[in-house]
Design a protein around this motif. Structure first.
Motif, PDB file in Angstrom:
ATOM      1  N   UNK A 114      -1.706   2.339   2.017  1.00  0.00           N
ATOM      2  CA  UNK A 114      -0.255   2.400   1.825  1.00  0.00           C
ATOM      3  C   UNK A 114       0.060   3.127   0.524  1.00  0.00           C
ATOM      4  N   UNK A 115       1.099   3.963   0.556  1.00  0.00           N
ATOM      5  CA  UNK A 115       1.503   4.723  -0.626  1.00  0.00           C
ATOM      6  C   UNK A 115       2.327   3.900  -1.607  1.00  0.00           C
ATOM      7  N   UNK A 119       2.560   4.142  -5.769  1.00  0.00           N
ATOM      8  CA  UNK A 119       3.736   4.778  -6.374  1.00  0.00           C
ATOM      9  C   UNK A 119       4.475   3.806  -7.286  1.00  0.00           C
ATOM     10  N   UNK A 120       4.628   2.540  -6.862  1.00  0.00           N
ATOM     11  CA  UNK A 120       5.261   1.523  -7.722  1.00  0.00           C
ATOM     12  C   UNK A 120       4.449   1.327  -8.999  1.00  0.00           C
ATOM     13  N   UNK A 126       3.562   4.520 -16.045  1.00  0.00           N
ATOM     14  CA  UNK A 126       4.083   5.635 -16.841  1.00  0.00           C
ATOM     15  C   UNK A 126       5.253   5.189 -17.717  1.00  0.00           C
ATOM     16  N   UNK A 127       6.084   4.287 -17.225  1.00  0.00           N
ATOM     17  CA  UNK A 127       7.169   3.734 -18.059  1.00  0.00           C
ATOM     18  C   UNK A 127       6.593   2.985 -19.252  1.00  0.00           C
ATOM     19  N   UNK A 151       8.811  11.404  -6.252  1.00  0.00           N
ATOM     20  CA  UNK A 151       9.620  10.529  -7.115  1.00  0.00           C
ATOM     21  C   UNK A 151       9.011  10.340  -8.508  1.00  0.00           C
ATOM     22  N   UNK A 152       7.692  10.250  -8.584  1.00  0.00           N
ATOM     23  CA  UNK A 152       7.019  10.103  -9.885  1.00  0.00           C
ATOM     24  C   UNK A 152       7.176  11.384 -10.694  1.00  0.00           C
ATOM     25  N   UNK A 153       6.983  12.518 -10.054  1.00  0.00           N
ATOM     26  CA  UNK A 153       7.116  13.810 -10.730  1.00  0.00           C
ATOM     27  C   UNK A 153       8.519  13.970 -11.295  1.00  0.00           C
TER      28      UNK A 153
END
Length: 175
Positions: A114-115, A119-120, A126-127, A151-153
Motif C-alpha cells: 500500500x502507498x 506517503x503519510x 519530512x515535516x 503530494x510529497x514533492x
C-alpha cells in the motif's frame, strides 16, 4: 537487485567516478552478510536490511572524508514496512544557505504494498526533519515502485529528477 554479486562493478564505478554518495536499493542483504562483503575502500556503508521478507533493503555509501550520522529517530515505525534510511551529512562545502544535507534512501515494495502508509510517513518525517534540522537540504533517492509521490514533492518543494521507469519493458515507436 542483489548488491553482493555486483560489488566489484560498484567498486570500479565509484572509484572511477569518485562520487561522494551512492544510494542503493534492493540490496537483498541480510544481517548474516557482514559489511566486509560489500565494503568499498574510501567509503563508509550504512545499511537498512529487509528483515521480514526476501529482497528489498537499502544502503548508502558515504565517502570517508565526509562527516555523517545516521538518523534513527526517523525510521519507518513498522519493521514490516518499506525500508527507509536517513543520514545527515556535512561535507566540507555546501551550497550557500544550507547547514547540512539529509539523505533519504527509500525502497517501497511493488504492489500489493500500500502507498498510503509510506506517503503519510514521508510527510510526517519530512515535516519533523524541517522542524528539527533547520537549514538542511534534502535529497530523496530510491525505488518508489509506482507510488504517486507528487503530494510529497509538492508539499516540500522537491524536484523530481527521474521521470520514467528505469527498468522493465521499454516501448518504442518506429518512424
Amino acid at each position: 537487485m542483489s548488491l553482493a554479486p555486483k560489488i566489484d562493478e560498484l567498486r570500479i564505478f565509484l572509484n572511477t567516478h569518485e562520487f561522494d554518495l551512492c544510494c542503493i536499493t534492493e540490496t537483498w542483504l541480510k544481517d548474516s552478510i557482514d559489511d566486509s562483503v560489500v565494503d568499498i575502500s574510501g567509503y563508509n556503508i550504512i545499511r537498512k536490511d529487509r528483515t521480514h521478507k526476501l529482497h528489498g533493503g537499502v544502503a548508502l555509501y558515504v565517502k570517508d572524508s565526509i562527516k555523517f550520522s545516521i538518523l534513527r529517530d526517523y525510521e519507518f515505525p513498522d519493521p514490516e514496512g518499506p525500508e527507509v534510511l536517513w543520514a545527515k551529512i556535512t561535507p566540507n562545502r555546501l551550497p550557500r544557505g544550507y547547514s547540512c544535507l539529509i539523505i533519504g534512501t527509500v525502497y517501497h515494495p511493488p504492489p500489493p504494498a500500500k502507498d498510503e502508509p509510506l506517503l503519510d510517513y514521508m510527510m510526517d518525517s519530512l515535516s519533523r526533519i524541517e522542524s528539527d534540522i533547520p537549514g538542511a537540504g534534502i535529497i530523496l533517492a530510491g525505488d518508489w515502485n509506482r507510488a504517486n509521490v507528487s503530494p510529497v514533492i509538492k508539499q516540500f518543494r522537491l524536484t523530481q529528477v527521474v521521470h520514467f521507469p528505469t527498468r522493465g519493458i521499454v516501448h518504442s515507436t518506429k518512424c
